[in-house]
Design a protein around this motif. Structure first.
Motif, PDB file in Angstrom:
ATOM      1  N   UNK A 142      58.632   4.794 -13.695  1.00  0.00           N
ATOM      2  CA  UNK A 142      57.554   5.582 -12.887  1.00  0.00           C
ATOM      3  C   UNK A 142      57.961   5.343 -11.575  1.00  0.00           C
ATOM      4  N   UNK A 143      58.203   6.545 -10.685  1.00  0.00           N
ATOM      5  CA  UNK A 143      58.570   6.481  -9.269  1.00  0.00           C
ATOM      6  C   UNK A 143      57.570   7.522  -8.509  1.00  0.00           C
ATOM      7  N   UNK A 144      57.120   7.107  -7.437  1.00  0.00           N
ATOM      8  CA  UNK A 144      56.080   8.139  -6.871  1.00  0.00           C
ATOM      9  C   UNK A 144      56.377   7.554  -5.348  1.00  0.00           C
ATOM     10  N   UNK A 145      56.974   8.725  -4.584  1.00  0.00           N
ATOM     11  CA  UNK A 145      57.173   8.501  -3.356  1.00  0.00           C
ATOM     12  C   UNK A 145      55.851   8.718  -2.246  1.00  0.00           C
ATOM     13  N   UNK A 146      54.858   9.327  -2.858  1.00  0.00           N
ATOM     14  CA  UNK A 146      53.606   9.657  -2.146  1.00  0.00           C
ATOM     15  C   UNK A 146      52.554   8.775  -2.762  1.00  0.00           C
ATOM     16  N   UNK A 176      44.394 -12.124  -4.716  1.00  0.00           N
ATOM     17  CA  UNK A 176      44.510 -10.598  -4.419  1.00  0.00           C
ATOM     18  C   UNK A 176      45.023  -9.900  -5.824  1.00  0.00           C
ATOM     19  N   UNK A 177      44.508  -8.651  -5.721  1.00  0.00           N
ATOM     20  CA  UNK A 177      44.942  -7.807  -6.894  1.00  0.00           C
ATOM     21  C   UNK A 177      45.212  -6.358  -6.423  1.00  0.00           C
ATOM     22  N   UNK A 178      46.487  -5.846  -6.884  1.00  0.00           N
ATOM     23  CA  UNK A 178      47.134  -4.553  -6.443  1.00  0.00           C
ATOM     24  C   UNK A 178      46.762  -3.685  -7.577  1.00  0.00           C
ATOM     25  N   UNK A 179      46.106  -2.315  -7.083  1.00  0.00           N
ATOM     26  CA  UNK A 179      46.126  -1.419  -8.337  1.00  0.00           C
ATOM     27  C   UNK A 179      46.873  -0.313  -7.516  1.00  0.00           C
ATOM     28  N   UNK A 180      47.555   0.243  -8.724  1.00  0.00           N
ATOM     29  CA  UNK A 180      48.812   1.479  -8.107  1.00  0.00           C
ATOM     30  C   UNK A 180      48.042   2.743  -8.399  1.00  0.00           C
ATOM     31  N   UNK A 181      47.567   3.108  -9.737  1.00  0.00           N
ATOM     32  CA  UNK A 181      47.281   4.324 -10.215  1.00  0.00           C
ATOM     33  C   UNK A 181      48.559   4.811 -10.619  1.00  0.00           C
ATOM     34  N   UNK A 182      48.516   6.264 -10.862  1.00  0.00           N
ATOM     35  CA  UNK A 182      49.969   6.619 -11.277  1.00  0.00           C
ATOM     36  C   UNK A 182      50.599   6.048 -12.530  1.00  0.00           C
ATOM     37  N   UNK A 207      59.375  -4.365 -13.639  1.00  0.00           N
ATOM     38  CA  UNK A 207      59.753  -4.460 -12.000  1.00  0.00           C
ATOM     39  C   UNK A 207      58.664  -3.640 -11.416  1.00  0.00           C
ATOM     40  N   UNK A 208      58.031  -4.173 -10.526  1.00  0.00           N
ATOM     41  CA  UNK A 208      57.207  -3.331  -9.690  1.00  0.00           C
ATOM     42  C   UNK A 208      58.032  -3.244  -7.952  1.00  0.00           C
ATOM     43  N   UNK A 209      57.876  -1.954  -7.483  1.00  0.00           N
ATOM     44  CA  UNK A 209      58.426  -2.080  -5.910  1.00  0.00           C
ATOM     45  C   UNK A 209      57.507  -1.339  -5.126  1.00  0.00           C
ATOM     46  N   UNK A 210      57.202  -1.742  -3.916  1.00  0.00           N
ATOM     47  CA  UNK A 210      56.368  -0.907  -3.112  1.00  0.00           C
ATOM     48  C   UNK A 210      56.902  -1.063  -1.533  1.00  0.00           C
ATOM     49  N   UNK A 211      56.754   0.216  -1.104  1.00  0.00           N
ATOM     50  CA  UNK A 211      57.155  -0.054   0.595  1.00  0.00           C
ATOM     51  C   UNK A 211      56.321   0.786   1.247  1.00  0.00           C
ATOM     52  N   UNK A 212      54.921   0.355   1.543  1.00  0.00           N
ATOM     53  CA  UNK A 212      53.899   1.233   1.920  1.00  0.00           C
ATOM     54  C   UNK A 212      53.314   0.609   3.366  1.00  0.00           C
ATOM     55  N   UNK A 213      52.613   1.659   4.109  1.00  0.00           N
ATOM     56  CA  UNK A 213      51.981   1.245   5.468  1.00  0.00           C
ATOM     57  C   UNK A 213      50.445   1.711   5.315  1.00  0.00           C
TER      58      UNK A 213
END
Length: 124
Positions: free
Chosen positions: A50-54, A66-72, A117-123
């Motif tokens: 699964x890849x989502x650029x937005x 901490x918890x990280x919730x992605x959706x998608x 594997x999870x990746x994120x590059x977010x602001x």
């Protein structure tokens, strides 16, 4: 009149001492990272990719984790602990959950756990 001046002076001194002794609080210790980060996210495991650029990652804090919730349809990552790495920048610690760097404005992630594997590059 002298007693009134003494009492007022004492109140002024006590107030000044109380204000000057106020403990400065590091913004990072005040749930500074909680919120939503937007950018590129991905998840890979076996045949699932699964890849989502937005995409977005919503960060919440429960106790000292901490918890990280992605959706998608990307599975969440929960129970992450951090240690300070620089000026208000924190990196994840713990078994299988390393690879997350977060500050007030950016979230970068490369986590591998249990074959996923999870990746994120977010602001923000």
């Amino acid at each position: 009149m002298k007693n009134v001046l003494k009492i007022l002076s004492l109140i002024l001194i006590v107030t000044t001492v109380m204000i000057s002794c106020k403990k400065d609080k590091d913004p990072a210790t005040a749930d500074f990272f909680v919120g939503t980060y937007n950018g590129s996210v991905s998840y890979n495991k076996d045949e699932t990719s699964i890849t989502n650029s937005e995409g977005k990652v919503t960060v919440s804090k429960v106790g000292d984790t901490y918890n990280f919730f992605f959706g998608s349809n990307i599975p969440d990552i929960t129970g992450v602990k951090f240690e300070k790495s620089g000026d208000n920048t924190y990196v994840s610690i713990g078994s299988g959950l390393t690879g997350i760097t977060i500050d007030a404005n950016t979230l970068k992630m490369l986590v591998s756990k249990d074959g996923a594997t999870w990746t994120a590059d977010c602001t923000r």
